[in-house]
Design a protein around this motif. Sequence first.
Motif, PDB file in Angstrom:
ATOM      1  N   PHE A 152       0.839  -1.203   0.000  1.00  0.00           N
ATOM      2  CA  PHE A 152       0.000   0.000   0.000  1.00  0.00           C
ATOM      3  C   PHE A 152       0.875   1.255   0.000  1.00  0.00           C
ATOM      4  CE2 PHE A 152      -2.207   3.344   2.348  1.00  0.00           C
ATOM      5  CZ  PHE A 152      -3.360   3.455   1.599  1.00  0.00           C
ATOM      6  N   ARG A 153       1.983   1.216   0.759  1.00  0.00           N
ATOM      7  CA  ARG A 153       2.869   2.376   0.812  1.00  0.00           C
ATOM      8  C   ARG A 153       3.498   2.638  -0.551  1.00  0.00           C
ATOM      9  NH1 ARG A 153       7.182   2.063   5.425  1.00  0.00           N
ATOM     10  NH2 ARG A 153       7.637   0.153   4.287  1.00  0.00           N
ATOM     11  N   GLN A 154       3.897   1.564  -1.264  1.00  0.00           N
ATOM     12  CA  GLN A 154       4.483   1.742  -2.587  1.00  0.00           C
ATOM     13  C   GLN A 154       3.467   2.302  -3.576  1.00  0.00           C
ATOM     14  OE1 GLN A 154       5.797  -2.269  -3.207  1.00  0.00           O
ATOM     15  NE2 GLN A 154       7.858  -1.878  -2.414  1.00  0.00           N
ATOM     16  N   LEU A 155       2.234   1.789  -3.526  1.00  0.00           N
ATOM     17  CA  LEU A 155       1.196   2.286  -4.430  1.00  0.00           C
ATOM     18  C   LEU A 155       0.849   3.742  -4.113  1.00  0.00           C
ATOM     19  CD1 LEU A 155      -1.177  -0.800  -4.615  1.00  0.00           C
ATOM     20  CD2 LEU A 155       0.361   0.037  -6.378  1.00  0.00           C
ATOM     21  N   LEU A 156       0.826   4.075  -2.840  1.00  0.00           N
ATOM     22  CA  LEU A 156       0.544   5.456  -2.463  1.00  0.00           C
ATOM     23  C   LEU A 156       1.656   6.377  -2.963  1.00  0.00           C
ATOM     24  CD1 LEU A 156      -1.531   7.137  -0.881  1.00  0.00           C
ATOM     25  CD2 LEU A 156      -0.095   6.855   1.140  1.00  0.00           C
ATOM     26  N   LEU A 157       2.914   5.912  -2.843  1.00  0.00           N
ATOM     27  CA  LEU A 157       4.038   6.702  -3.348  1.00  0.00           C
ATOM     28  C   LEU A 157       3.952   6.837  -4.867  1.00  0.00           C
ATOM     29  CD1 LEU A 157       6.725   8.145  -2.898  1.00  0.00           C
ATOM     30  CD2 LEU A 157       7.866   5.918  -3.042  1.00  0.00           C
ATOM     31  N   PHE A 158       3.568   5.758  -5.544  1.00  0.00           N
ATOM     32  CA  PHE A 158       3.420   5.799  -6.997  1.00  0.00           C
ATOM     33  C   PHE A 158       2.349   6.802  -7.406  1.00  0.00           C
ATOM     34  CE2 PHE A 158       1.075   4.210 -10.731  1.00  0.00           C
ATOM     35  CZ  PHE A 158       2.075   4.320 -11.683  1.00  0.00           C
ATOM     36  N   ALA A 159       1.209   6.767  -6.718  1.00  0.00           N
ATOM     37  CA  ALA A 159       0.132   7.719  -7.023  1.00  0.00           C
ATOM     38  C   ALA A 159       0.597   9.146  -6.793  1.00  0.00           C
ATOM     39  CB  ALA A 159      -1.093   7.410  -6.155  1.00  0.00           C
ATOM     40  N   PHE A 160       1.326   9.374  -5.700  1.00  0.00           N
ATOM     41  CA  PHE A 160       1.835  10.711  -5.415  1.00  0.00           C
ATOM     42  C   PHE A 160       2.799  11.171  -6.510  1.00  0.00           C
ATOM     43  CE2 PHE A 160       5.226  13.313  -3.527  1.00  0.00           C
ATOM     44  CZ  PHE A 160       4.486  14.397  -3.091  1.00  0.00           C
ATOM     45  N   LEU A 161       3.683  10.256  -6.960  1.00  0.00           N
ATOM     46  CA  LEU A 161       4.646  10.627  -7.998  1.00  0.00           C
ATOM     47  C   LEU A 161       3.951  10.923  -9.326  1.00  0.00           C
ATOM     48  CD1 LEU A 161       7.558   8.110  -7.271  1.00  0.00           C
ATOM     49  CD2 LEU A 161       7.480  10.556  -6.775  1.00  0.00           C
ATOM     50  N   VAL A 162       2.908  10.128  -9.658  1.00  0.00           N
ATOM     51  CA  VAL A 162       2.184  10.370 -10.915  1.00  0.00           C
ATOM     52  C   VAL A 162       1.532  11.753 -10.899  1.00  0.00           C
ATOM     53  CG1 VAL A 162       0.181   9.649 -12.268  1.00  0.00           C
ATOM     54  CG2 VAL A 162       1.813   7.948 -11.473  1.00  0.00           C
TER      55      VAL A 162
END
Length: 471
Positions: free
Chosen positions: A7-17
């Motif tokens: 979940f933390r990686q996906l949240l970071l990915f969403a933030f970066l996008v």
Amino acid sequence: MLRLGSFRQLLLFAFLVITGLLVGVALRSVFQYDALMTQSRDAAARALSLSGAAQSLAERSAAMERAGRQSLVLNDAVLRRRFEDATRDAYGIVQRLVDNGLAPESADQWRKQSGAIEALMVGPQETALARESSMAVQFRDLDARNTELAQQAQLLIEAQNNALAERIESARIRLMREVLAASALALGLALAFGVWLARPFKRLERAIVGLGENRLDEPIDIHGPADVRRVSEQLEWLRLRLTELDADKARFLRHVSHELKTPLAALREGVSLLEDGVTGALNPAQREVTTILQQNTASLQAQIEALLRFNAAAFEARQLKRERVDLLPLIEEQVHAQRLQWQAQGLSVRVAGEDIRLTIDPDKVGTAIANLLSNAIRFSQRGGTIRFTVSSAPGVALIDIVDAGPGIADGDRERVFEPFFRGERQPEYAVKGSGIGLSIVQEYIAAHGGRVTLLDDGAGAHFRIELPRSA
């Protein structure tokens, strides 16, 4: 199968996008600003060049006129070279005007006029004065040409400024649209990521609530980020473990009940033989003892049977057979089934309310209504009225039952749904209840996703069943 990160990686990915999108728009805005600034500087340089060239052309034309006319009158070679130098400079200035956007036709007309003046510089000395007079006329025409070129240069400067202003306005509108589009897209992505990432947690919440409500027959398999899947696997392990413990409890209850019923039956038979005098006549004290034994063995057998019924009800609550049912006829059916009981107590039962259809298990909801009605009959005062009311609230159907009894003591209100609990206000001359009726009601209603509550609104006990209408 696609393996999602944590979940933390996906949240970071969403933030970066989202950040990348906004940074991209910001960089594009900076590049457009730099391009517009460059165009503005170029336009200013061209305007300065055009304005300076037009002014220089007028000065060079004046120098040509002075040197040319004096050269004809004085026949001076130095003055002629000054004329030629001034003419050459003037041609260069005209070419610079053309290079900066001046119409070539206007430049050709100026060159043609200048060529006519240069032609007057050639001829015998005897005609010098006549040629000087003609040259004066030609220079007046050349001044007119210079004025036209200056006006055209000014118009060209204005056109270039207008074109630059249009480009700036167009760039501003385009940039505003890009910013709005990027903002809308970023907001849409944020909402999409939020909904997508929150969905597994809602499923986890429902799974945990299901475990809390003892719905152990529903497998837990939640797809999502890696850490959510790990929690899902742990909840599934917990569900299986609870299922095993529930089965062990049921087996234990059946085993204990069976083991108790056999010696209990022998004990009751022995007490019956003693009461019947098979082993000899009993004196009054002995008969009193056998009576006490008989009552206690009967009570113990009733408790064992109640325990088995409660265990069976808890198991059956998870096996619903739903169908569309009208609530009012279902209640009237249960009232009719217990007609002899409430008539024997001199009671009346009233059923009223809205005509509501629900998708429920009619047997289990009917059993819940029957248990509430049985309690109401048991506790109501002779000659009283028991009232059923069916109504609706947002998203739920309500079934209210109010008896004509003394109500439930304040100290018992929080425990009325506990198995085998009996309140302090028991009716006189009534057979002692098992204390599982309300527990079974709670099990069956909870299995439908509803709830049963005890309301405090005056004399008598007031129970309310809430059933979801979306089931």
